[in-house]
Design an enzyme around this catalytic site. Structure first.
Site, PDB file in Angstrom:
ATOM      1  N   VAL A   5       0.823  -1.207   0.000  1.00 56.91           N
ATOM      2  CA  VAL A   5       0.000   0.000   0.000  1.00 56.91           C
ATOM      3  C   VAL A   5       0.862   1.263   0.000  1.00 56.91           C
ATOM      4  O   VAL A   5       0.633   2.178  -0.791  1.00 56.91           O
ATOM      5  CB  VAL A   5      -0.964  -0.016   1.216  1.00 56.91           C
ATOM      6  CG1 VAL A   5      -1.622   1.339   1.430  1.00 56.91           C
ATOM      7  CG2 VAL A   5      -2.035  -1.081   0.995  1.00 56.91           C
TER       8      VAL A   5
ATOM      9  N   PHE B 101     -17.543 -11.005  -7.868  1.00 49.14           N
ATOM     10  CA  PHE B 101     -17.232 -11.720  -6.616  1.00 49.14           C
ATOM     11  C   PHE B 101     -18.162 -12.897  -6.353  1.00 49.14           C
ATOM     12  O   PHE B 101     -18.470 -13.213  -5.204  1.00 49.14           O
ATOM     13  CB  PHE B 101     -17.236 -10.730  -5.426  1.00 49.14           C
ATOM     14  CG  PHE B 101     -15.853 -10.239  -5.112  1.00 49.14           C
ATOM     15  CD1 PHE B 101     -15.258  -9.279  -5.911  1.00 49.14           C
ATOM     16  CD2 PHE B 101     -15.130 -10.762  -4.062  1.00 49.14           C
ATOM     17  CE1 PHE B 101     -13.978  -8.843  -5.666  1.00 49.14           C
ATOM     18  CE2 PHE B 101     -13.836 -10.348  -3.805  1.00 49.14           C
ATOM     19  CZ  PHE B 101     -13.269  -9.380  -4.607  1.00 49.14           C
TER      20      PHE B 101
ATOM     21  N   GLY C 156     -14.210 -21.106  -5.552  1.00 54.95           N
ATOM     22  CA  GLY C 156     -12.811 -21.491  -5.730  1.00 54.95           C
ATOM     23  C   GLY C 156     -12.306 -22.256  -4.530  1.00 54.95           C
ATOM     24  O   GLY C 156     -13.074 -22.985  -3.891  1.00 54.95           O
TER      25      GLY C 156
ATOM     26  N   GLY D 124      -7.699 -15.719   0.374  1.00 51.38           N
ATOM     27  CA  GLY D 124      -6.502 -15.607   1.213  1.00 51.38           C
ATOM     28  C   GLY D 124      -6.044 -14.169   1.175  1.00 51.38           C
ATOM     29  O   GLY D 124      -6.854 -13.256   1.040  1.00 51.38           O
TER      30      GLY D 124
ATOM     31  N   CYS E   6      -5.496  -9.284   3.566  1.00 52.25           N
ATOM     32  CA  CYS E   6      -6.590  -8.427   4.040  1.00 52.25           C
ATOM     33  C   CYS E   6      -7.825  -9.185   4.511  1.00 52.25           C
ATOM     34  O   CYS E   6      -8.178  -9.105   5.688  1.00 52.25           O
ATOM     35  CB  CYS E   6      -6.965  -7.433   2.945  1.00 52.25           C
ATOM     36  SG  CYS E   6      -5.665  -6.233   2.673  1.00 52.25           S
TER      37      CYS E   6
ATOM     38  N   ARG F 291       0.553 -14.406   1.561  1.00 47.05           N
ATOM     39  CA  ARG F 291      -0.057 -14.362   2.894  1.00 47.05           C
ATOM     40  C   ARG F 291      -1.422 -15.064   2.880  1.00 47.05           C
ATOM     41  O   ARG F 291      -2.290 -14.729   2.090  1.00 47.05           O
ATOM     42  CB  ARG F 291      -0.185 -12.903   3.374  1.00 47.05           C
ATOM     43  CG  ARG F 291       1.191 -12.300   3.671  1.00 47.05           C
ATOM     44  CD  ARG F 291       1.111 -10.852   4.106  1.00 47.05           C
ATOM     45  NE  ARG F 291       0.971  -9.930   2.991  1.00 47.05           N
ATOM     46  CZ  ARG F 291       1.072  -8.588   3.108  1.00 47.05           C
ATOM     47  NH1 ARG F 291       1.311  -8.048   4.278  1.00 47.05           N
ATOM     48  NH2 ARG F 291       0.932  -7.815   2.057  1.00 47.05           N
TER      49      ARG F 291
HETATM   50  P1  NAD Z   1       3.111  -4.643   4.075  1.00 43.36           P
HETATM   51  O1  NAD Z   1       3.434  -5.616   5.126  1.00 43.36           O
HETATM   52  O2  NAD Z   1       3.347  -4.981   2.647  1.00 43.36           O
HETATM   53  O3  NAD Z   1       3.868  -3.267   4.349  1.00 43.36           O
HETATM   54  C1  NAD Z   1       3.962  -2.661   5.605  1.00 43.36           C
HETATM   55  C2  NAD Z   1       5.311  -1.967   5.693  1.00 43.36           C
HETATM   56  O4  NAD Z   1       5.362  -1.229   6.902  1.00 43.36           O
HETATM   57  C3  NAD Z   1       6.505  -2.935   5.726  1.00 43.36           C
HETATM   58  O5  NAD Z   1       7.400  -2.612   4.682  1.00 43.36           O
HETATM   59  C4  NAD Z   1       7.118  -2.728   7.097  1.00 43.36           C
HETATM   60  O6  NAD Z   1       8.519  -2.876   7.106  1.00 43.36           O
HETATM   61  C5  NAD Z   1       6.705  -1.285   7.378  1.00 43.36           C
HETATM   62  N1  NAD Z   1       6.751  -0.942   8.806  1.00 43.36           N
HETATM   63  C6  NAD Z   1       6.270  -1.649   9.859  1.00 43.36           C
HETATM   64  N2  NAD Z   1       6.522  -0.996  11.011  1.00 43.36           N
HETATM   65  C7  NAD Z   1       7.160   0.133  10.676  1.00 43.36           C
HETATM   66  C8  NAD Z   1       7.693   1.219  11.422  1.00 43.36           C
HETATM   67  N3  NAD Z   1       7.584   1.257  12.746  1.00 43.36           N
HETATM   68  N4  NAD Z   1       8.283   2.219  10.757  1.00 43.36           N
HETATM   69  C9  NAD Z   1       8.389   2.205   9.408  1.00 43.36           C
HETATM   70  N5  NAD Z   1       7.910   1.189   8.637  1.00 43.36           N
HETATM   71  C10 NAD Z   1       7.307   0.193   9.278  1.00 43.36           C
HETATM   72  O7  NAD Z   1       1.576  -4.252   4.301  1.00 43.36           O
HETATM   73  P2  NAD Z   1       0.515  -3.788   3.204  1.00 43.36           P
HETATM   74  O8  NAD Z   1      -0.043  -4.948   2.503  1.00 43.36           O
HETATM   75  O9  NAD Z   1       1.084  -2.642   2.423  1.00 43.36           O
HETATM   76  O10 NAD Z   1      -0.634  -3.238   4.173  1.00 43.36           O
HETATM   77  C11 NAD Z   1      -0.495  -2.040   4.884  1.00 43.36           C
HETATM   78  C12 NAD Z   1      -1.846  -1.654   5.452  1.00 43.36           C
HETATM   79  O11 NAD Z   1      -2.757  -1.417   4.378  1.00 43.36           O
HETATM   80  C13 NAD Z   1      -2.501  -2.747   6.298  1.00 43.36           C
HETATM   81  O12 NAD Z   1      -3.249  -2.135   7.308  1.00 43.36           O
HETATM   82  C14 NAD Z   1      -3.429  -3.442   5.331  1.00 43.36           C
HETATM   83  O13 NAD Z   1      -4.518  -4.055   5.970  1.00 43.36           O
HETATM   84  C15 NAD Z   1      -3.897  -2.272   4.487  1.00 43.36           C
HETATM   85  N6  NAD Z   1      -4.326  -2.608   3.130  1.00 43.36           N
HETATM   86  C16 NAD Z   1      -3.634  -3.531   2.403  1.00 43.36           C
HETATM   87  C17 NAD Z   1      -4.039  -3.823   1.106  1.00 43.36           C
HETATM   88  C18 NAD Z   1      -3.315  -4.844   0.277  1.00 43.36           C
HETATM   89  O14 NAD Z   1      -3.874  -5.271  -0.743  1.00 43.36           O
HETATM   90  N7  NAD Z   1      -2.115  -5.252   0.637  1.00 43.36           N
HETATM   91  C19 NAD Z   1      -5.143  -3.152   0.558  1.00 43.36           C
HETATM   92  C20 NAD Z   1      -5.810  -2.215   1.317  1.00 43.36           C
HETATM   93  C21 NAD Z   1      -5.388  -1.934   2.609  1.00 43.36           C
END
Ligand code: NAD
Length: 438
Positions: A11, A250, A254, A258, A261, A329
């Site tokens: 994100v 949706f 399947g 997973g 989220c 994940r």
């Molecule tokens: P991710 O694990 O890919 O990235 C999170 C990043 O935050 C990592 O690179 C980690 O090193 C960094 N981090 C953690 N603690 C830190 C700190 N103290 N200081 C600096 N950096 C730090 O996670 P993501 O998939 O990008 O998800 C992030 C958020 O967005 C989550 O809350 C998730 O639920 C939400 N989200 C994710 C998606 C998706 O499709 N992945 C979509 C919508 C919302």
């Protein structure tokens, strides 16, 4: 605008890059030094279509940079996004540890008023909590805005650049104005930018994911009935989806959902319900149906080959939790592999992008193969687990020649019985005994 994005994962990196693409000065911060040095070297740590080119262009244009130094990045910014992970805690609730740490660090780094935008998925009340943390450590004023992200991995750039909607949770007119300005390049086609109170914005994200997961589990459960009563879930889906009140999206059965989220967000919303005295019963079922759905394909394998699978090798096509990502994940492939390996089977798996991330999660209990046909060599059957486009039209004759037995377990209904029989395969799909195209 000068912007800091803290958390450079799926994100944060997409958000930072897209905001740089629209002309802002963006610093992406992460405490993972390996990730930041990899980005500084021009390497993208995740697979996301179109991201590499966009990062490269904005780095060259000096609008985008990467750092581990949160303090100086925030000191120079007027808007700071929090996009760190919010994983599942032991009791199923949302673990806000990283959000709280970052909130404290932002407060200590502030050199003037700041808008802090929470992009991570967080429970209702987090905007208030982050405000309290920051305000307890600094004299400067802060407005904490909730701005949940709805992007889908695999289509993240498009989703960010052309969102269905942008949700802004704030009670401050000034913060709303800044957010409108920031997002105006992305909603030019008239898509709504909705300003609401922070609790509603926070709940909107969980509610959206919960309904999407509910649709998936509903169809997965119906697919089991469909198989028993001799219906074809694909036909049922089309019949249902043509109803405007239902819509076609949706509804694909399947091997279960997973990813980073749906699983954790469903449990976090359930927990939020419990904490507030509301038992969100539907969500409990959505979660347990999904757990059992991850075993449906291995159960079909066991019905065909028996409980003792020693002496059998199976080919997996697809490991990532969905196509066009390397994200493993909570991927159904992990459970399917476990179920087969514990019965003595050997597995050789192919995935176009997720071999490395899969190895980190599944380890050496299975073999990994760079070529999908190599994976099929000598296998008792092929299991299609992730519907990557490249698996849709394989060379069936070549495949039949490589497999020990011509058996297909199609976990995504990418193929169908007619097609499989035409190529002399035994076919097992989800929610269908066979298709009766007339
Ligand atoms: P991710 O694990 O890919 O990235 C999170 C990043 O935050 C990592 O690179 C980690 O090193 C960094 N981090 C953690 N603690 C830190 C700190 N103290 N200081 C600096 N950096 C730090 O996670 P993501 O998939 O990008 O998800 C992030 C958020 O967005 C989550 O809350 C998730 O639920 C939400 N989200 C994710 C998606 C998706 O499709 N992945 C979509 C919508 C919302």
């Amino acid at each position: 605008m000068k912007i800091t994005v803290v958390g450079t994962g799926y994100v944060g990196l997409v958000t930072g890059t897209c905001l740089a693409e629209s002309g802002n000065q963006v610093k992406c911060v992460d405490n993972d030094t390996a990730k930041i040095s990899c980005l500084k070297d021009g390497q993208i740590p995740i697979y996301e279509p179109g991201l590499e080119e966009l990062v490269e262009r904005n780095v060259k244009g000096q609008r985008l940079s990467f750092t581990t130094d949160l303090k100086s990045a925030v000191a120079e910014s007027t808007v700071t996004f929090i996009a760190v992970g919010t994983p599942q805690a032991a009791d199923g609730s949302c673990d806000l540890t990283a959000v709280k740490i970052v909130a404290g660090e932002i407060a200590e780094a502030m050199q003037g008023p700041q808008i802090v935008v929470n992009k991570s998925t967080v429970p209702v009340g987090t905007a208030e909590l982050v405000t309290e943390i920051i305000q307890s450590k600094t004299e400067f004023s802060v407005e904490v805005v909730s701005n949940p992200e709805f992007l889908k991995e695999g289509a993240a750039i498009d989703d960010f650049m052309k969102p269905d909607r942008v949700v802004i949770g704030t009670r401050s007119e000034e913060a709303a104005r800044t957010m409108r300005e920031l997002y105006s390049p992305f909603v030019r086609t008239g898509k709504p930018l909705m300003v609401m109170d922070p609790p509603s914005a926070e709940l909107t994200k969980y509610a959206s994911n919960a309904l999407l997961a509910t649709k998936i589990s509903f169809m997965n459960e119906l697919s089991r009935l469909s198989e028993k009563v001799g219906a074809d879930i694909g036909k049922v889906r089309q019949g249902m989806g043509a109803d405007n009140r239902i819509g076609p999206h949706f509804l694909f059965p399947g091997v279960g959902y997973g990813g980073s989220c749906f699983p954790k967000d469903i449990r976090a919303l359930s927990q939020l319900g419990k904490e507030n005295g509301i038992d969100l019963e539907i969500l409990g079922s959505v979660d347990s149906v999904n757990d059992s759905q991850k075993r449906v394909l291995s159960e079909k394998v066991v019905s065909k080959f028996g409980e003792d699978l020693s002496g059998h090798r199976f080919a997996f096509w697809g490991l990532a939790f969905k196509p066009k990502t390397d994200d493993m994940r909570e991927a159904p492939a992990i459970v399917i592999a476990e179920e087969l390996v514990k019965r003595g089977a050997k597995i050789c798996a192919h995935d176009p992008e997720a071999l490395e991330t899969a190895r980190e999660v599944i380890g050496d209990s299975i073999e990994y193969c760079e070529d999908p046909y190599e994976a099929a060599k000598g296998a008792s059957a092929l299991l299609l687990i992730t519907e990557w486009n490249e698996y849709r039209g394989p060379d069936f004759d070549r495949l039949r020649g490589l497999l020990k037995e011509p058996v297909l377990f199609d976990g995504r209904n990418v193929w169908n019985l007619n097609l499989a029989e035409k190529h002399q395969f035994e076919y097992y799909g989800i929610g269908t005994r066979g298709s009766c195209d007339v």
